[in-house]
Design a protein around this motif. Sequence first.
Motif, PDB file in Angstrom:
ATOM      1  N   UNK A 415       0.962  -1.164   0.001  1.00  0.00           N
ATOM      2  CA  UNK A 415       0.221  -0.111   0.029  1.00  0.00           C
ATOM      3  C   UNK A 415       0.896   0.932  -0.111  1.00  0.00           C
ATOM      4  N   UNK A 416       0.839   2.157  -0.934  1.00  0.00           N
ATOM      5  CA  UNK A 416       1.547   3.426  -1.190  1.00  0.00           C
ATOM      6  C   UNK A 416       2.862   3.066  -1.216  1.00  0.00           C
ATOM      7  N   UNK A 417       3.535   2.160  -2.004  1.00  0.00           N
ATOM      8  CA  UNK A 417       5.055   2.065  -1.768  1.00  0.00           C
ATOM      9  C   UNK A 417       5.818   3.165  -2.257  1.00  0.00           C
ATOM     10  N   UNK A 418       7.089   3.392  -2.125  1.00  0.00           N
ATOM     11  CA  UNK A 418       7.802   4.446  -2.438  1.00  0.00           C
ATOM     12  C   UNK A 418       8.280   4.199  -3.992  1.00  0.00           C
ATOM     13  N   UNK A 419       8.957   5.429  -4.518  1.00  0.00           N
ATOM     14  CA  UNK A 419       9.301   5.570  -5.791  1.00  0.00           C
ATOM     15  C   UNK A 419      10.564   4.855  -6.181  1.00  0.00           C
ATOM     16  N   UNK A 420      10.753   4.320  -7.242  1.00  0.00           N
ATOM     17  CA  UNK A 420      11.685   3.707  -7.708  1.00  0.00           C
ATOM     18  C   UNK A 420      12.977   4.164  -7.536  1.00  0.00           C
ATOM     19  N   UNK A 421      14.017   3.611  -7.050  1.00  0.00           N
ATOM     20  CA  UNK A 421      15.169   3.989  -6.591  1.00  0.00           C
ATOM     21  C   UNK A 421      15.562   3.868  -4.938  1.00  0.00           C
ATOM     22  N   UNK A 422      14.565   4.071  -4.191  1.00  0.00           N
ATOM     23  CA  UNK A 422      14.405   4.134  -2.698  1.00  0.00           C
ATOM     24  C   UNK A 422      14.512   2.501  -2.189  1.00  0.00           C
ATOM     25  N   UNK A 423      14.384   1.707  -3.096  1.00  0.00           N
ATOM     26  CA  UNK A 423      14.742   0.358  -2.642  1.00  0.00           C
ATOM     27  C   UNK A 423      13.277  -0.099  -1.800  1.00  0.00           C
ATOM     28  N   UNK A 424      13.164  -1.563  -2.154  1.00  0.00           N
ATOM     29  CA  UNK A 424      12.115  -2.109  -1.540  1.00  0.00           C
ATOM     30  C   UNK A 424      12.552  -3.730  -0.783  1.00  0.00           C
ATOM     31  N   UNK A 425      12.443  -3.809   0.168  1.00  0.00           N
ATOM     32  CA  UNK A 425      12.997  -5.119   0.638  1.00  0.00           C
ATOM     33  C   UNK A 425      11.915  -6.206   0.273  1.00  0.00           C
ATOM     34  N   UNK A 426      10.725  -5.819   0.287  1.00  0.00           N
ATOM     35  CA  UNK A 426       9.708  -6.908   0.193  1.00  0.00           C
ATOM     36  C   UNK A 426       9.244  -7.028  -1.549  1.00  0.00           C
ATOM     37  N   UNK A 427       9.232  -8.060  -2.313  1.00  0.00           N
ATOM     38  CA  UNK A 427       8.965  -8.077  -3.411  1.00  0.00           C
ATOM     39  C   UNK A 427       7.364  -8.423  -3.613  1.00  0.00           C
ATOM     40  N   UNK A 428       6.541  -7.281  -4.141  1.00  0.00           N
ATOM     41  CA  UNK A 428       5.280  -7.378  -3.966  1.00  0.00           C
ATOM     42  C   UNK A 428       4.441  -8.187  -5.252  1.00  0.00           C
ATOM     43  N   UNK A 429       3.378  -8.821  -5.087  1.00  0.00           N
ATOM     44  CA  UNK A 429       2.612  -8.974  -6.267  1.00  0.00           C
ATOM     45  C   UNK A 429       1.627  -8.096  -6.916  1.00  0.00           C
TER      46      UNK A 429
END
Length: 481
Positions: A415-429
């Motif tokens: 829900x409301x993920x950050x923009x590209x480049x800030x990194x996401x540790x959890x890969x979402x579907x």
Amino acid sequence: MAADWLGSLVSINCGATLGVYQGEVSSVDQSSQTISLRQPFHNGVKCPVPEVTFSAMDIKELKILDIRNGSGGNSSSAPTKVSSAPVAVPRVDPRSQEKLNSPQHCSKSYGERHLDIPGQPKGFRRRHNSWSSSSRGANQVTPKKNGVKNGGNQMKHRDDECFGDGVDDELDTDFDFEGNLALFDKAAVFSEIDTSERRGNGARSRGTPQEQTPSRYRHDENILEAKPIVYRQITVPQPGAKEYCTDSGLFVPSISYELHKRLLSVAERHGLSLERRLEMTGVCASQMALMLLGGPNRLTPKNVHQRPTVALLCGPHVQGAQGISCGRHLANHEVEVILFLPNFVKMLDSVTSELALFSKTGGKQVSSIKDLPDTPVDLIINCLDCHENTFLMDQPWYRAAADWANQNRAPVLSIDPPVSGQGQAVEAKWSLSLCLPLPLAEGAGRVYLCDIGVPRQVFQEVGIKYHSPFGCKFVIPLHSA
């Protein structure tokens, strides 16, 4: 003198009762005043008997149609003694004579008729115009089938037995479709139709033909004038790195986080407070989660033993408060919600108020990863990431929660993920963006967009030309353009 009429073709009118007979004179007996006809026809139908004898008392009128010996008068009638032999009413052969009732051969009194005797040459036919209307008597018979088969005419007789009427010889020839079609002048007919319509339009409009609106259109002409569909209804002053489109083909541009932050600030200044945004986000996210869990196929009152389980991973920020609001609505819909939120000394007021409401739903709240279930859950909702505080990614609780989500085989909704480049540790579907999408990374999965109720004038104030792409829905899918 009687021998001179032998072989001649005559027509004998015996009145309304007996009708008209035709045939070849075979014998004339002056003593008994009788006359016999060979191969007789009764009212145009061949008689079944080979010869018929008439008495002078039965003869009302006698016409000579053809003189075989070259002598004799035109017509005569002599009273003779009536023959005692009855004249039988014949059973007819519909194909044995030429059709007599065609319109081309009709006149005042049956018109011109032809006599066609089988076995005789074509020159044996003669026309006569003197039959009176009384020749069709009350005893005129209806043609019936003839059981006699005559060699080569066997197939014709079968047709007669089937259809019960004579078949015209003209049917033997093929119909000339091309020749008859050439008789129809299509150009003249359509020209006449156009002229009549033009006169009607002129009587109503009183205008010149050039000024009148045509009432007929070709198959390649547009009848209804409609404005072209504009597929780009949203324009932003600074387009983002990505562009999306809806299922209906409308383009939705992405915006930068700075423009997104300024848009929410202006909306809050006009009355769209943070609490309202949290509620709208929680409702939209819960609706999407309920559909991902199976919707009406699974969430039924009878299915109390298989209630879906949702693990909700939240951080101490606004995104975490949005996730808690979503968890509250899910718990209200009989979903087993397990909320993970680490213990902090100080939290935002929005997070504290949302936690107080969530505690009233009966949902479970844990602060340690060890308290999360070991078995796969039905859905994981990720609200760990934040747009600004990226240092949280270095926290032990964040890495532990991300590792648990990646090891669990349940699908993830961010829900409301950050923009590209800030990194996401959890890969979402799936990923759910608010208001307008941000340029998300590839790991965000399939992007959805939800409406949080920002008015159009707020968009205009920040320089965005906006027309709602949601239609009748509050959550719509987006595709990479």
